[in-house]
Enzyme design. Sequence first.
Site, PDB file in Angstrom:
ATOM      1  N   SER A 266      47.241  31.123-118.418  1.00 28.20           N
ATOM      2  CA  SER A 266      46.104  31.961-118.791  1.00 28.20           C
ATOM      3  C   SER A 266      45.275  32.401-117.600  1.00 28.20           C
ATOM      4  CB  SER A 266      45.227  31.221-119.802  1.00 28.20           C
ATOM      5  OG  SER A 266      45.914  31.022-121.025  1.00 28.20           O
ATOM      6  N   THR A 269      44.406  29.539-111.989  1.00 33.06           N
ATOM      7  CA  THR A 269      44.519  29.447-110.532  1.00 33.06           C
ATOM      8  C   THR A 269      44.243  30.791-109.870  1.00 33.06           C
ATOM      9  OG1 THR A 269      46.066  27.592-110.636  1.00 33.06           O
ATOM     10  CG2 THR A 269      46.062  28.882-108.619  1.00 33.06           C
ATOM     11  N   ASN A 393      58.465  25.481-113.069  1.00 34.30           N
ATOM     12  CA  ASN A 393      57.325  24.635-112.708  1.00 34.30           C
ATOM     13  C   ASN A 393      57.372  24.229-111.233  1.00 34.30           C
ATOM     14  OD1 ASN A 393      54.894  23.251-113.501  1.00 34.30           O
ATOM     15  ND2 ASN A 393      56.021  21.326-113.442  1.00 34.30           N
ATOM     16  N   ASP A 521      39.640  42.338-110.157  1.00 35.86           N
ATOM     17  CA  ASP A 521      38.664  42.993-111.027  1.00 35.86           C
ATOM     18  C   ASP A 521      38.045  42.035-112.046  1.00 35.86           C
ATOM     19  OD1 ASP A 521      38.639  45.673-110.037  1.00 35.86           O
ATOM     20  OD2 ASP A 521      40.648  45.942-110.863  1.00 35.86           O
TER      21      ASP A 521
END
EC number: 4.1.1.32
Length: 612
Positions: A266, A269, A393, A521
């Site tokens: 989501s 990082t 991962n 942004d």
Amino acid sequence: MVDIDAALDAAGLKNPHVREYVHYWADLTGAERVEVVSAADDTRLIAEALEAGELDPAGDGLYYSRSYVKDTARSEERTIVATNDEKDKGVYNNWRPASEMTSLLEERMRGASAGKTMYVIPYLMAPPGNALAPYATGVELTDARTVVLHMIRMSRVGAEFLEGLEDPNQFVRAVHVTGDLENLGQGTPDDKRYFVTVADERTILHFGSSYGGNALLGKIAHGLRQAAYDGWASRKFLAEQYMLIGIKDKQTGKDYHICGGFPSASGKTNLAMMLAPDVLGDRYHVSFYGDDIAWLWVDEASGKLYGMNPEYGVFGVAKDTNEGTNPTALASIAEGTQSIFTNIAYNPVTKEVWWEGRTPEPPADTAGWLDWKGAPIADRTAEQAGEPWAHPNSRFTTTLDNVPNIAADYNAAAGVPIDAIIFGGRTRDREPLIRAITDLAEGVYDGLTLGAEATSAAEGKEGVLRYDPMSNRPFMAYGEGDYAAHYLKIVGAAKEQPIFAHVNWFQRGDDGRFLWPGYRDNLRPLLWLLQLKNGEVSGRQTPVGIIPTVEELNLDGVDITPEDLETILTIDNARWQQEMGYREEHLKQFDNLPEEIWEAHRRVTAALEQEG
């Protein structure tokens, strides 16, 4: 016979409780040698790991490691929180009795380090001198040299952090034993792995892995699970899976700090490592504190809510990290940073590394390239051609000092005052770009109902959220109702309340395209949020929070159509009313949920019905 006392004496490790602990586990695991390590040992340990084939060179001051193919990620089904009181059982913490799990893990670990070195890692999960430092001290015992190297990058390591500890429970006892990785039955009914936090005894016992959060016990096991329990038991703090950033308004000289939780995939990082858009760079500077964990507490002197990142490094997901998505991350793992890559594609001839999303296409010349399993890419069959080169991962590990925009005060004892707490999940509709929440109970309610969109393959309900309360679902240490009450109490004690908000960078159009450009942004809606807190804008009230008007957002240089902008600043009432039913089902799972949370749920439900 291993001379444990000589090793401890040589390191200046005098604490009798620590010495007793090391003796006990060295004897039980059958370790052949004991070595106390500090950050100063890193260069020597890197050289030893290279010579032993545990690491490979990946450029100047860069290293590559490959874990066992069935040991590549956290294993939540094998992760247990154990205590001596069944009242600590929650929906998500896989609670088991402490006596049962301690006995089981001791049996698993008995003799399992025979012939190996037991490394003693004294560590601190806090800036030195921080108010929460008494809860941040730990000693990890591990039989894996690569774990030591990662821990040196992810925590502050040195025997000096154990000086002055008088209480035998003033440090976390963390034991990691790798085990025979090829014969542990990973994922089968005979799975021998267990990753246990005995929270009320401040003991962590992990057996059967050498990877990531399963083995770096200062990180998730201490930094999240143990710390969350300690914060609740002491009634002093929260330990959350939150990123933490600073925003400086160079025109006014004001500094702001925002933390927040985001479920996997989501954008946490990338947001944590965000830079200001070019057109706003002259006025605003974004600084990085951390991308994964924040501890929050109220400073007794000022009454303000404070936060800090207990970690000393970044353990980042490599996939899709590139110059467009996260140039800050790439700069933090450049040559000379002593960074470690794990389970990416590697070329032992050229010492290059690659992962999906690093460049639009993989290297055209496959000669010499090995995938994350160590198999030559050039030898792949037609059927294997589409398989990933790097594990999804795959990771990079680097210290905070390598992050180009690291905050100047990231290691300051005081921590930083928190102005806003945000949540964000990946949803294609329903959630607008940003909605602000000024009520504490509604903010906590929103965090408890945080989720990301499930796929049909994962859940069987396309578009339905997989709830991840506060993004802490895998790290809950005690009951969710008690957690909500503790959160309300800690944040509620602050004289100046943070503003809450929910963000969503991932709304899509009917054609599947993202409506908001994202990345740099994303600073724009956060600036609006701070202006709202300061009373400089008023927004538009909706049943689920305050949304910016088009005029209030700074959109200079943003490539977005008026139609798309209207969509991401609009509430779909019908979809929200449907969502409220799912939320009620979700919250009913939790015992002892505070009435304030149910009141918040009823207020939002009624407001939606009234407007709808």
